[in-house]
Design an enzyme around this catalytic site. Sequence first.
Site, PDB file in Angstrom:
ATOM      1  N   GLU A 167     -11.006   6.424  -2.250  1.00 46.93           N
ATOM      2  CA  GLU A 167     -10.894   6.837  -0.839  1.00 46.93           C
ATOM      3  C   GLU A 167     -11.987   6.190   0.025  1.00 46.93           C
ATOM      4  OE1 GLU A 167      -8.116   7.894  -0.230  1.00 46.93           O
ATOM      5  OE2 GLU A 167      -7.913  10.072  -0.334  1.00 46.93           O
ATOM      6  N   ASP A 197       0.827  -1.213   0.000  1.00 52.05           N
ATOM      7  CA  ASP A 197       0.000   0.000   0.000  1.00 52.05           C
ATOM      8  C   ASP A 197       0.861   1.263   0.000  1.00 52.05           C
ATOM      9  OD1 ASP A 197      -2.761   0.634  -0.291  1.00 52.05           O
ATOM     10  OD2 ASP A 197      -2.701   1.619   1.650  1.00 52.05           O
ATOM     11  N   GLU A 205       0.109  10.528   5.314  1.00 52.69           N
ATOM     12  CA  GLU A 205       0.021   9.078   5.140  1.00 52.69           C
ATOM     13  C   GLU A 205       1.386   8.485   4.800  1.00 52.69           C
ATOM     14  OE1 GLU A 205      -2.827   7.172   2.240  1.00 52.69           O
ATOM     15  OE2 GLU A 205      -4.238   8.370   3.392  1.00 52.69           O
ATOM     16  N   GLU A 224      -9.823  -3.093  -5.877  1.00 48.36           N
ATOM     17  CA  GLU A 224      -9.704  -3.066  -4.406  1.00 48.36           C
ATOM     18  C   GLU A 224      -9.835  -4.480  -3.824  1.00 48.36           C
ATOM     19  OE1 GLU A 224      -8.852  -0.652  -2.327  1.00 48.36           O
ATOM     20  OE2 GLU A 224      -8.817   0.999  -3.753  1.00 48.36           O
TER      21      GLU A 224
HETATM   22  C1  HMH Z   1      -5.358   0.121  -2.436  1.00 48.59           C
HETATM   23  N1  HMH Z   1      -6.960   1.915  -2.062  1.00 48.59           N
HETATM   24  C2  HMH Z   1      -5.757   1.397  -1.791  1.00 48.59           C
HETATM   25  N2  HMH Z   1      -4.913   2.017  -0.963  1.00 48.59           N
HETATM   26  C3  HMH Z   1      -5.255   3.185  -0.381  1.00 48.59           C
HETATM   27  N3  HMH Z   1      -4.367   3.779   0.460  1.00 48.59           N
HETATM   28  C4  HMH Z   1      -6.525   3.753  -0.630  1.00 48.59           C
HETATM   29  C5  HMH Z   1      -7.353   3.072  -1.496  1.00 48.59           C
HETATM   30  C6  HMH Z   1      -7.021   5.032   0.012  1.00 48.59           C
HETATM   31  O1  HMH Z   1      -6.096   6.010   0.116  1.00 48.59           O
END
Ligand code: HMH
Length: 221
Positions: A140, A47, A88, A210
């Site tokens: 998001e 991520d 983040e 996702e």
């Molecule tokens: C895969 N989808 C993924 N990672 C993230 N950080 C977000 C959405 C939302 O920021």
Amino acid sequence: IERTAMTDTWLKKHRQIYLGATRHPFILGIRDGSVDLSSFKRWLGQDYLFVRAFVPFVASVLLKASKESDENADIDVLLGGLAALNDEIAWFKNEASKLGVALASVVPHPINLNYCRFLESLMSPDVDYTQAITAFWAIETVYQQSFAHCLEEGSKTPDDLKQTCRRWGNDDFGQYCRALRSIADRQLAKASDDVVAKAEVNLLNILEHEVQFWNMSHGKI
Ligand code: HMH
């Protein structure tokens, strides 16, 4: 066709796939405490790479807003989104160092690369602001809804995972996602049928990406 809340219509119409993305076994594992540390570390490393690729995408949405939006307030919302990404990225680095994940040597998984390629396709000038902001809202919102679920009454999320869940599951982030949603709905309400159809296809693609992303993290593929 009534388009006052297109996102509402879509989330009802595509409820099952939406739940597939927001109630994935990986998330349910965080929520009941059964997730294993190796899965969590895999998610963290992948991520981090995704978020780095997400920055230019969000910048492209901001650029489109500055050219195509009639509302100055859109820029404020998007700028807040970029600021959140800045935090983040710092958080990912800190969390990775605590867990001993070497971010510099994480190899992007093909599923991650695939999602990043999709983000890149959305950065094209052929994709208008309406499509871009709708995609941004969807991406998001999956995280917001997923992690908020881990903080709800009755969840058994372990304490050391709670701060991760709060990153995306907190009320401010929820408010921010609602702001993105109302911009998307406003744009969709005045868009051509063609643009609305494309935005819906993008939404379905995002939900599928996702699900794949969680599958990859979970190591169950
Ligand atoms: C895969 N989808 C993924 N990672 C993230 N950080 C977000 C959405 C939302 O920021």
